[in-house]
Write a protein that holds these residues in place. Structure first.
Motif, PDB file in Angstrom:
ATOM      1  N   PRO A 170       0.832  -1.207   0.000  1.00  0.00           N
ATOM      2  CA  PRO A 170       0.000   0.000   0.000  1.00  0.00           C
ATOM      3  C   PRO A 170       0.864   1.255   0.000  1.00  0.00           C
ATOM      4  CG  PRO A 170       0.019  -1.026   2.168  1.00  0.00           C
ATOM      5  CD  PRO A 170       0.707  -1.980   1.244  1.00  0.00           C
ATOM      6  N   PHE A 172       1.234   5.352   1.149  1.00  0.00           N
ATOM      7  CA  PHE A 172       0.780   6.374   2.086  1.00  0.00           C
ATOM      8  C   PHE A 172       1.257   7.736   1.580  1.00  0.00           C
ATOM      9  CE2 PHE A 172       1.268   2.399   4.290  1.00  0.00           C
ATOM     10  CZ  PHE A 172       0.162   2.323   5.128  1.00  0.00           C
ATOM     11  N   PRO A 187      -9.196   5.946  -1.034  1.00  0.00           N
ATOM     12  CA  PRO A 187      -8.221   6.168   0.042  1.00  0.00           C
ATOM     13  C   PRO A 187      -8.878   6.194   1.414  1.00  0.00           C
ATOM     14  CG  PRO A 187      -8.717   8.230  -1.039  1.00  0.00           C
ATOM     15  CD  PRO A 187      -9.432   7.163  -1.826  1.00  0.00           C
ATOM     16  N   LYS A 190      -5.637   8.240   7.666  1.00  0.00           N
ATOM     17  CA  LYS A 190      -5.041   7.718   8.892  1.00  0.00           C
ATOM     18  C   LYS A 190      -4.480   8.870   9.718  1.00  0.00           C
ATOM     19  CE  LYS A 190      -2.675   3.903   8.958  1.00  0.00           C
ATOM     20  NZ  LYS A 190      -1.503   4.461   9.590  1.00  0.00           N
ATOM     21  N   GLN A 208      -2.432  11.066   7.029  1.00  0.00           N
ATOM     22  CA  GLN A 208      -1.939  10.398   5.834  1.00  0.00           C
ATOM     23  C   GLN A 208      -3.097   9.744   5.090  1.00  0.00           C
ATOM     24  OE1 GLN A 208       0.587   7.662   7.834  1.00  0.00           O
ATOM     25  NE2 GLN A 208       1.884   9.279   8.656  1.00  0.00           N
ATOM     26  N   LYS A 210      -4.096   6.533   2.888  1.00  0.00           N
ATOM     27  CA  LYS A 210      -3.642   5.180   2.630  1.00  0.00           C
ATOM     28  C   LYS A 210      -4.370   4.623   1.417  1.00  0.00           C
ATOM     29  CE  LYS A 210      -3.398   0.504   4.574  1.00  0.00           C
ATOM     30  NZ  LYS A 210      -3.757  -0.367   5.712  1.00  0.00           N
ATOM     31  N   SER A 212      -4.833   1.256  -0.927  1.00  0.00           N
ATOM     32  CA  SER A 212      -4.640  -0.192  -0.936  1.00  0.00           C
ATOM     33  C   SER A 212      -5.301  -0.786  -2.183  1.00  0.00           C
ATOM     34  CB  SER A 212      -5.259  -0.833   0.310  1.00  0.00           C
ATOM     35  OG  SER A 212      -4.722  -0.267   1.491  1.00  0.00           O
TER      36      SER A 212
END
Length: 230
Positions: A170, A172, A187, A190, A208, A210, A212
């Motif tokens: 992933p 960031f 997204p 985080k 942030q 993230k 994936s």
């Protein structure tokens, strides 16, 4: 003729009349749109010049349906668009940022609302909000999802970098440096608590994004702060 004469200056900086694509880069920071009795959506306030018969209409608050009313009301200038229609050459730019042209073929791409410069009328745009209060604090709350077939133009501060996202790796990113990502990615926001306590609430690095799955993310070498206007 002196290399510093007005004639030399005009010859060096005048438009390239040989290229007449629909969307084309007149300069790295300047987009030329060649209209032929057609319409295009551009970022509000981005017009720097035009030649021909071009009319402008600001996007109404209710365009796109009532569902977008609140989002458009609070998302500021970064997501407001202007319709340009007619025949002629239209020049648009955004604070000296680099312009990149993309052609979507029944595809979708998500772009930070402040980085959408222009797109075909045939492209569907929808403002998305990250469902987290952290997005407000980090300045990365609003994105525009562009879907369909046609040209779009996005902007970046400096030369961007594309990071590939895979299931085992992933990616960031800082919301303020994130420009765009493939339309299939969603997204997550985080919060890095330890980083927050280390550098204080005033910095954005504790938040942030993230990413994936399978896809890509475009980042720029600049942390842009977005101002939400009433």
């Amino acid at each position: 003729m002196s290399k510093f004469s007005i004639e030399a200056f005009v010859n060096e900086t005048k438009e390239n009349s040989q290229e007449k694509d629909y969307f084309e880069l007149e300069k790295p920071e300047l987009l030329e749109i060649n209209l032929n009795n057609q319409a295009v959506w551009t970022k509000a306030g981005s017009m720097v010049g035009y030649v021909g018969n071009v009319n402008f209409e600001r996007q109404g608050m209710l365009s796109g349906g009532l569902g977008n009313l609140l989002k458009k009301a609070i998302s500021g200038e970064g997501t407001k668009l202007m319709k340009a229609e007619g025949t002629g050459r239209l020049y648009v730019a955004d604070n000296g940022k680099k312009v990149r042209i993309l052609y979507l073929e029944n595809e979708s791409i998500s772009v930070n609302g402040n980085d959408v410069l222009a797109h075909d009328q045939s492209i569907k745009s929808d403002i998305k909000m990250l469902k987290s209060i952290a997005g407000v604090m980090a300045g990365g709350l609003f994105q525009v999802k562009l879907t369909g077939t046609g040209h779009i133009a996005i902007t970046t501060h400096g030369h961007p970098l594309t990071l590939l996202v895979t299931p085992d790796a992933p990616v960031f990113t800082d919301p303020n440096a994130t420009v765009a990502w493939s339309g299939n990615l969603t997204p997550e926001l985080k919060t890095n608590v330890s980083l927050k306590s280390l550098i204080g609430r005033g910095s954005g690095e504790e938040f942030q994004m993230k990413f994936s799955g399978n896809g890509w993310v475009l980042i720029q070498p600049y942390e842009e702060v977005y101002i939400v206007t009433k």
